[in-house]
Structure formats: structure tokens, C-alpha cells
Design an enzyme around this catalytic site. Sequence first.
Site, mmCIF file in Angstrom:
data_model
loop_
_atom_site.group_PDB
_atom_site.id
_atom_site.type_symbol
_atom_site.label_atom_id
_atom_site.label_comp_id
_atom_site.label_asym_id
_atom_site.label_seq_id
_atom_site.Cartn_x
_atom_site.Cartn_y
_atom_site.Cartn_z
ATOM 1 N N SER A 5 -5.157 -8.196 -11.149
ATOM 2 C CA SER A 5 -5.488 -6.772 -11.153
ATOM 3 C C SER A 5 -5.333 -6.149 -12.540
ATOM 4 O O SER A 5 -4.238 -6.120 -13.111
ATOM 5 C CB SER A 5 -4.587 -6.035 -10.163
ATOM 6 O OG SER A 5 -4.734 -4.652 -10.363
ATOM 7 N N HIS A 30 -9.847 -8.112 -10.524
ATOM 8 C CA HIS A 30 -9.679 -7.027 -9.557
ATOM 9 C C HIS A 30 -9.552 -5.701 -10.310
ATOM 10 O O HIS A 30 -8.713 -5.562 -11.206
ATOM 11 C CB HIS A 30 -8.428 -7.291 -8.724
ATOM 12 C CG HIS A 30 -8.217 -6.337 -7.601
ATOM 13 N ND1 HIS A 30 -8.860 -6.467 -6.389
ATOM 14 C CD2 HIS A 30 -7.435 -5.234 -7.496
ATOM 15 C CE1 HIS A 30 -8.472 -5.488 -5.582
ATOM 16 N NE2 HIS A 30 -7.609 -4.719 -6.238
ATOM 17 N N ASP A 32 -8.993 -1.654 -9.987
ATOM 18 C CA ASP A 32 -8.490 -0.590 -9.117
ATOM 19 C C ASP A 32 -8.897 0.788 -9.624
ATOM 20 O O ASP A 32 -8.307 1.299 -10.575
ATOM 21 C CB ASP A 32 -6.956 -0.649 -9.071
ATOM 22 C CG ASP A 32 -6.460 -1.868 -8.313
ATOM 23 O OD1 ASP A 32 -6.834 -2.019 -7.142
ATOM 24 O OD2 ASP A 32 -5.694 -2.661 -8.899
ATOM 25 N N MET A 34 -8.952 4.747 -9.034
ATOM 26 C CA MET A 34 -8.214 5.764 -8.258
ATOM 27 C C MET A 34 -8.679 7.161 -8.650
ATOM 28 O O MET A 34 -9.037 7.385 -9.810
ATOM 29 C CB MET A 34 -6.720 5.652 -8.546
ATOM 30 C CG MET A 34 -6.158 4.279 -8.278
ATOM 31 S SD MET A 34 -4.406 4.266 -8.657
ATOM 32 C CE MET A 34 -4.066 2.515 -8.497
ATOM 33 N N HIS A 63 -12.178 -2.398 -6.408
ATOM 34 C CA HIS A 63 -11.444 -1.798 -5.292
ATOM 35 C C HIS A 63 -11.400 -0.292 -5.515
ATOM 36 O O HIS A 63 -10.661 0.200 -6.368
ATOM 37 C CB HIS A 63 -10.029 -2.410 -5.253
ATOM 38 C CG HIS A 63 -9.119 -1.818 -4.233
ATOM 39 N ND1 HIS A 63 -7.761 -1.988 -4.269
ATOM 40 C CD2 HIS A 63 -9.369 -1.049 -3.131
ATOM 41 C CE1 HIS A 63 -7.206 -1.360 -3.251
ATOM 42 N NE2 HIS A 63 -8.157 -0.781 -2.553
ATOM 43 N N MET A 65 -10.276 3.189 -4.625
ATOM 44 C CA MET A 65 -9.309 3.991 -3.864
ATOM 45 C C MET A 65 -9.679 5.447 -4.090
ATOM 46 O O MET A 65 -8.954 6.207 -4.745
ATOM 47 C CB MET A 65 -7.894 3.686 -4.358
ATOM 48 C CG MET A 65 -7.370 2.361 -3.839
ATOM 49 S SD MET A 65 -5.968 1.778 -4.795
ATOM 50 C CE MET A 65 -6.839 0.922 -6.079
ATOM 51 N N MET A 134 -4.268 -4.183 2.483
ATOM 52 C CA MET A 134 -3.267 -3.678 1.542
ATOM 53 C C MET A 134 -1.876 -4.063 2.048
ATOM 54 O O MET A 134 -1.518 -3.758 3.183
ATOM 55 C CB MET A 134 -3.348 -2.150 1.421
ATOM 56 C CG MET A 134 -4.574 -1.623 0.705
ATOM 57 S SD MET A 134 -4.920 -2.365 -0.910
ATOM 58 C CE MET A 134 -3.387 -2.027 -1.804
ATOM 59 N N ASP A 172 -3.652 -7.526 -1.151
ATOM 60 C CA ASP A 172 -3.396 -6.801 -2.399
ATOM 61 C C ASP A 172 -2.083 -6.023 -2.328
ATOM 62 O O ASP A 172 -1.930 -5.126 -1.497
ATOM 63 C CB ASP A 172 -4.586 -5.838 -2.600
ATOM 64 C CG ASP A 172 -4.514 -5.049 -3.891
ATOM 65 O OD1 ASP A 172 -3.623 -5.302 -4.707
ATOM 66 O OD2 ASP A 172 -5.392 -4.175 -4.072
HETATM 67 C C1 DX5 Z 1 -2.385 -0.899 -5.716
HETATM 68 C C2 DX5 Z 1 -3.551 -1.700 -6.239
HETATM 69 C C3 DX5 Z 1 -3.199 -3.099 -6.530
HETATM 70 C C4 DX5 Z 1 -2.149 -3.260 -7.608
HETATM 71 C C5 DX5 Z 1 -1.364 -4.482 -7.276
HETATM 72 O O1 DX5 Z 1 -2.816 0.348 -5.389
HETATM 73 O O2 DX5 Z 1 -4.605 -1.713 -5.284
HETATM 74 O O3 DX5 Z 1 -4.356 -3.872 -6.843
HETATM 75 O O4 DX5 Z 1 -2.681 -3.381 -8.892
HETATM 76 O O5 DX5 Z 1 -0.293 -4.579 -8.138
HETATM 77 P P1 DX5 Z 1 0.939 -5.534 -7.854
HETATM 78 O O6 DX5 Z 1 0.395 -6.934 -7.750
HETATM 79 O O7 DX5 Z 1 1.810 -5.313 -9.047
HETATM 80 O O8 DX5 Z 1 1.556 -5.087 -6.563
HETATM 81 ZN ZN ZN Z 2 -6.318 -3.183 -5.582
#
Ligand code: DX5
Ligand code: ZN
Length: 213
Positions: A5, A30, A32, A34, A63, A65, A134, A172
Site C-alpha cells: 500500500s 495498492h 488508497d 480518501m 481502493h 475510500m 477490510m 487490507d
Molecule cells: C487503510 C488502507 C490500507 C492501509 C493498510 O485505510 O485501506 O490499505 O494502507 O495499512 P497497514 O498495512 O499499515 O494496516
Molecule cells: Zn486499502
Amino acid sequence: MISPSLLSANFANLEAEMKWFNQSCADWLHIDVMDGVFVPNISFGFPVLKHVARICRKPLDVHLMIVQPEKFVNEVKALGAYLMNVHYEACTHLHRVVGQIHEAGMKAGVTLNPATPVCVLEDIAADVDLVLLMSVNPGFGGQKFIPHTLEKVKELRRLLDRTGSRALIEVDGGVNLETGRQLKAAGADVLVAGSYIFSAPDPSRACELLSGL
Ligand code: DX5
Ligand code: ZN
């Protein structure tokens, strides 16, 4: 498969991060995204990702969010993404969004928050390419793995078999060597790992260790 990620990368030197990453055994990157609305944090947006996509040599696992992810299908497509993950909780018309992602030529993933039961996927499982469970509440890296996820992986495997779905199971949040091993045994196909990989003294080696589970 392993999907490191980007959220845990050094944002001040993404080019250097992509250098080791491109040569590592990682399968996907990956990403993320947000919005500060769907989750209580903001990460990065398309102006930054455009540059990451240019130098990343592996398939992008995006991903989202964010609320109303259907508004950004074209932006994700423009990155050249392989997979677009949307949250079940963020889509009123999930079936339509999955169709839009496919029309744009990408694989479609549906993501479930920790409190959302696997059974809500009964009528969409056969239409998606991947389900992302998740194992932490989304919004931040470095959180503790929620053990109940192991039961959800097993239940999801049964649901996919029953519905004739060929979707991959991705997990994840809080993935490390210990939780990764448990997830693999439970039936997970793809492990996302942020802090475990990027905070390791040798990220490439950390990736190999996870991959070898
Ligand atoms: C959380 C993200 C994850 C995050 C995971 O909201 O969707 O992808 O980066 O991080 P770790 O592996 O540190 O839990
Ligand atoms: Zn993620």
C-alpha cells in the site's frame, strides 16, 4: 499475491520508492484514495497519482475510500488502473457502478468495512472480479488487525463457491507475517500490506517474506 500500500510510502520521495518497488516481487500496487468524508482522513488525489502511475511498472489496485466513487471511473481509468475497488457502503447502486467499471475496461472490486457482513454480497458476487475485506476500519495505516476477519474470509470463500463467483479475496489492514499466514490459511488470495512493508529496513525483503507464506 501481495499488494503493497502506497499510503505507507515516503511521499517526499515517491520516485525512489517506485525504484525498489518495480524490482520487487510485489504483484500489484495498492492505492488508497480518501476523501475526508467516507473516512476521517485525506490521502492523495489524481494529480499526484498521475505521476506515480507513470513510473510504476506493476498493475494498479485502486481502493477508493470516497463517497460516490462512480464519479471517478474515468479518472481511475486514465491512470491505467487494473482494478477499481469501491466500497459497498458508498454505493447506493452497486450493480450499476460495477457495470460502469467493466465498461471502462477495468476489473471491478467491492470492498466491505469490518462491520458489514459478507452475506450482503449474495446478489453481486458473480458480477465482481474481487472482494476486498477490510481487516481494520479504513482511513489509516498501521492499525491492529481485527481477528474476526479470518471468519469472514472463510465465509466469503463459501459464498463465492455457492454463487459460482470466481472473484479473488483480498484483505487490507494490519497484515504482517503472522496475520498474513492466518489469512492465507483461511483462503485469502491477495494481501495488502502498508506499514509492514514500507517501515521494514528492507521493504523488498519484507515483500518476499509475505509472498513466500
Ligand atoms: C487503510 C488502507 C490500507 C492501509 C493498510 O485505510 O485501506 O490499505 O494502507 O495499512 P497497514 O498495512 O499499515 O494496516
Ligand atoms: Zn486499502
